[in-house]
Design an enzyme around this catalytic site. Structure first.
Site, PDB file in Angstrom:
ATOM      1  N   LYS A 187     -11.017  -5.133  -3.528  1.00 46.21           N
ATOM      2  CA  LYS A 187     -11.819  -3.939  -3.862  1.00 46.21           C
ATOM      3  C   LYS A 187     -10.734  -2.968  -4.586  1.00 46.21           C
ATOM      4  O   LYS A 187     -11.071  -2.057  -5.430  1.00 46.21           O
ATOM      5  CB  LYS A 187     -12.412  -3.485  -2.569  1.00 46.21           C
ATOM      6  CG  LYS A 187     -11.731  -2.917  -1.757  1.00 46.21           C
ATOM      7  CD  LYS A 187     -12.530  -2.912  -0.242  1.00 46.21           C
ATOM      8  CE  LYS A 187     -11.241  -3.011   0.838  1.00 46.21           C
ATOM      9  NZ  LYS A 187     -11.605  -3.817   2.007  1.00 46.21           N
ATOM     10  N   LYS A 221      -5.571 -11.852  -6.449  1.00 41.70           N
ATOM     11  CA  LYS A 221      -6.717 -12.336  -5.401  1.00 41.70           C
ATOM     12  C   LYS A 221      -7.830 -11.221  -5.834  1.00 41.70           C
ATOM     13  O   LYS A 221      -7.510  -9.937  -6.349  1.00 41.70           O
ATOM     14  CB  LYS A 221      -6.235 -12.158  -3.948  1.00 41.70           C
ATOM     15  CG  LYS A 221      -6.181 -10.812  -3.422  1.00 41.70           C
ATOM     16  CD  LYS A 221      -5.993 -10.577  -1.914  1.00 41.70           C
ATOM     17  CE  LYS A 221      -5.829  -9.168  -1.781  1.00 41.70           C
ATOM     18  NZ  LYS A 221      -5.406  -8.882  -0.174  1.00 41.70           N
ATOM     19  N   LYS A 229       0.741  -1.285   0.026  1.00 45.62           N
ATOM     20  CA  LYS A 229      -0.160  -0.115  -0.248  1.00 45.62           C
ATOM     21  C   LYS A 229       1.075   1.291  -0.043  1.00 45.62           C
ATOM     22  O   LYS A 229       0.481   2.339  -0.676  1.00 45.62           O
ATOM     23  CB  LYS A 229      -1.102   0.014   1.401  1.00 45.62           C
ATOM     24  CG  LYS A 229      -2.030  -1.040   1.206  1.00 45.62           C
ATOM     25  CD  LYS A 229      -3.047  -0.680   2.351  1.00 45.62           C
ATOM     26  CE  LYS A 229      -4.279  -1.826   2.175  1.00 45.62           C
ATOM     27  NZ  LYS A 229      -5.164  -1.730   3.194  1.00 45.62           N
TER      28      LYS A 229
HETATM   29  P1  TYM Z   1     -10.595  -6.553   4.796  1.00 45.30           P
HETATM   30  O1  TYM Z   1     -11.484  -5.532   5.257  1.00 45.30           O
HETATM   31  O2  TYM Z   1      -9.711  -6.226   3.936  1.00 45.30           O
HETATM   32  O3  TYM Z   1     -11.346  -8.100   4.438  1.00 45.30           O
HETATM   33  C1  TYM Z   1     -12.088  -8.775   5.191  1.00 45.30           C
HETATM   34  C2  TYM Z   1     -11.688 -10.265   5.117  1.00 45.30           C
HETATM   35  O4  TYM Z   1     -11.954 -10.688   3.895  1.00 45.30           O
HETATM   36  C3  TYM Z   1     -10.914 -11.454   3.512  1.00 45.30           C
HETATM   37  N1  TYM Z   1     -10.548 -11.502   2.184  1.00 45.30           N
HETATM   38  C4  TYM Z   1     -10.538 -12.346   1.348  1.00 45.30           C
HETATM   39  N2  TYM Z   1     -10.611 -13.785   1.516  1.00 45.30           N
HETATM   40  C5  TYM Z   1     -10.342 -14.485   0.495  1.00 45.30           C
HETATM   41  N3  TYM Z   1     -10.115 -14.151  -0.952  1.00 45.30           N
HETATM   42  C6  TYM Z   1     -10.230 -12.878  -1.148  1.00 45.30           C
HETATM   43  N4  TYM Z   1     -10.015 -12.408  -2.228  1.00 45.30           N
HETATM   44  C7  TYM Z   1     -10.420 -12.039   0.058  1.00 45.30           C
HETATM   45  N5  TYM Z   1     -10.031 -10.598   0.052  1.00 45.30           N
HETATM   46  C8  TYM Z   1     -10.575 -10.414   1.182  1.00 45.30           C
HETATM   47  C9  TYM Z   1      -9.771 -10.670   4.403  1.00 45.30           C
HETATM   48  O5  TYM Z   1      -8.694 -11.964   4.532  1.00 45.30           O
HETATM   49  C10 TYM Z   1     -10.464 -10.594   5.571  1.00 45.30           C
HETATM   50  O6  TYM Z   1     -10.515 -11.753   6.443  1.00 45.30           O
HETATM   51  N6  TYM Z   1      -6.968  -6.225   8.353  1.00 45.30           N
HETATM   52  C11 TYM Z   1      -8.384  -6.788   7.924  1.00 45.30           C
HETATM   53  C12 TYM Z   1      -9.453  -6.066   8.995  1.00 45.30           C
HETATM   54  C13 TYM Z   1      -9.203  -6.427  10.515  1.00 45.30           C
HETATM   55  C14 TYM Z   1      -8.979  -7.657  11.121  1.00 45.30           C
HETATM   56  C15 TYM Z   1      -9.088  -7.170  12.597  1.00 45.30           C
HETATM   57  C16 TYM Z   1      -9.312  -8.785  10.748  1.00 45.30           C
HETATM   58  C17 TYM Z   1      -9.031  -5.229  11.351  1.00 45.30           C
HETATM   59  N7  TYM Z   1      -8.553  -5.766  12.591  1.00 45.30           N
HETATM   60  C18 TYM Z   1      -8.805  -8.143  13.491  1.00 45.30           C
HETATM   61  C19 TYM Z   1      -9.184  -9.835  11.811  1.00 45.30           C
HETATM   62  C20 TYM Z   1      -8.887  -9.579  13.274  1.00 45.30           C
HETATM   63  C21 TYM Z   1      -8.566  -6.438   6.641  1.00 45.30           C
HETATM   64  O7  TYM Z   1      -8.249  -5.457   6.006  1.00 45.30           O
HETATM   65  O8  TYM Z   1      -9.734  -7.143   6.178  1.00 45.30           O
END
Ligand code: TYM
Length: 332
Positions: free
Chosen positions: A198, A195, A112
């Site tokens: 968004k 992957k 990023k």
């Molecule tokens: P975020 O908001 O980007 O995504 C939410 C969840 O979706 C999963 N994900 C995917 N899984 C499979 N294939 C894909 N193409 C794909 N794209 C997204 C992500 O792995 C995620 O589980 N850092 C985290 C948010 C967060 C969090 C936390 C997660 C903040 N605090 C504490 C767990 C525990 C994030 O950016 O997810």
């Protein structure tokens, strides 16, 4: 019951199919076996620039989507991260235990930051994974359901828990990632080497759960497949077809092996048509459930307020214990 925590960022108008299959489906399932804490991580969202009005709207939309997917507020504490100040408070303590080099090695930060230019990337983006560790450790979560892309962040959370415990005495549960291999990484429909995401996906490679279902169906029908014509599961050589099989299997509960047998002798077009159909069957009722939650924002806010209260009851205890361990003078 063991605790589970996870979070999702309110940084888009809609969750996408990768979010759902990789993570959110597990959130719903784990309600049967664990005590869940699920949050919409708005503090994380502002690590990159957000329009305030849009952020507020997306936070509600995120909550509505989680409810519509089956997060049950009777069984889960569903809350907004900024409603629980302990997240930011514990994060500071953990930042002081995180090495600069250690944080610099986080690949999501590097990706990023390099996109924005390292000088323009915020310090918040740098400490993002430490805040994530605070989210998890505050609830003494044993399991954290996420997709494959969060593995490195989870490893940091584990290291910080262990480091704190070693230095100050046992305080935190060391969390385990809950990553379901089959669906841990859903790929872009147009570029099955990347992957679904968004920010990075092509418009036609990204299936948004709240877009017009006809549009999703069209995206699936025009998904990039591979050379050859056999429908077999081989992620390395047939990434496109394998991704479609994964999606189909996850949405129907039929095993990939079963599907491969069923499609023996059929063509890619048949498979795509059928995947498009099950996808439409899934998103159509989902969208009307989301709408009914959005039609009653006062009720939605009430659910979130109750969730925050439940979350704070746990988070404040953990924070107090951590503050005490590091030697802060307790306020009278
Ligand atoms: P975020 O908001 O980007 O995504 C939410 C969840 O979706 C999963 N994900 C995917 N899984 C499979 N294939 C894909 N193409 C794909 N794209 C997204 C992500 O792995 C995620 O589980 N850092 C985290 C948010 C967060 C969090 C936390 C997660 C903040 N605090 C504490 C767990 C525990 C994030 O950016 O997810």
């Amino acid at each position: 019951r063991l605790r589970v925590l996870s979070g999702i960022q309110p940084t888009a108008d809609s969750f996408h199919l990768g979010n759902y299959l990789g993570a959110l489906r597990q959130w719903v399932r784990l309600q049967d076996t664990h005590e869940p804490f699920y949050c919409v991580v708005d503090l994380h969202a502002i690590t990159v620039e957000q329009d305030p009005k849009v952020l507020r709207e997306r936070t509600r939309r995120s909550a509505a989507q989680l409810l519509a997917l089956g997060v049950d507020p009777e069984r889960s504490a569903l809350f907004v991260q900024s409603h629980v100040p302990e997240h930011a408070q514990l994060s500071w303590v953990l930042e002081c235990l995180t090495g600069f080099g250690e944080a610099s090695r986080m690949t999501q930060f590097k990706d990023k930051a390099s996109k924005q230019g390292t000088d323009r990337a915020s310090v918040g983006l740098f400490t993002y994974p430490v805040l994530q560790a605070a989210d998890i450790l505050l609830y003494q979560a044993h399991a954290v359901p996420v997709g494959e892309d969060q593995r490195q962040h989870l490893e940091l959370s584990r290291n910080l828990a262990q480091r704190f415990n070693n230095r100050f005495g046992r305080t935190f549960v060391v969390p385990e990632p809950h990553i379901v291999k089959d669906t841990a990484k859903i790929f872009d429909l147009q570029d099955p080497a990347s992957k679904m995401s968004k920010s990075a996906s092509t418009v036609n490679g990204l299936v948004e759960l709240l877009e017009d279902p006809k549009r999703s169906a069209k995206k699936v029908r025009s998904a990039v497949t591979d050379t050859g014509r056999d429908i077999i599961f081989d992620p390395e050589h047939k990434a496109g077809v394998s991704n479609l099989l994964t999606i189909y299997s996850a949405l129907t509960g039929r095993s990939v092996d079963d599907l491969v047998t069923a499609y023996d002798g059929k063509g890619y077009g048949d498979l795509k048509k059928d995947v498009a159909e099950v996808l439409v069957e899934f998103v159509t009722p989902f969208q009307s459930r989301v709408q009914s939650y959005l039609d009653d924002p006062a009720e939605l806010d009430k659910v979130l307020a109750r969730g925050a209260e439940q979350a704070r009851a746990v988070a404040s205890k953990t924070l107090a214990a951590a503050y005490d361990k590091v030697g802060f003078l307790p306020p009278l």
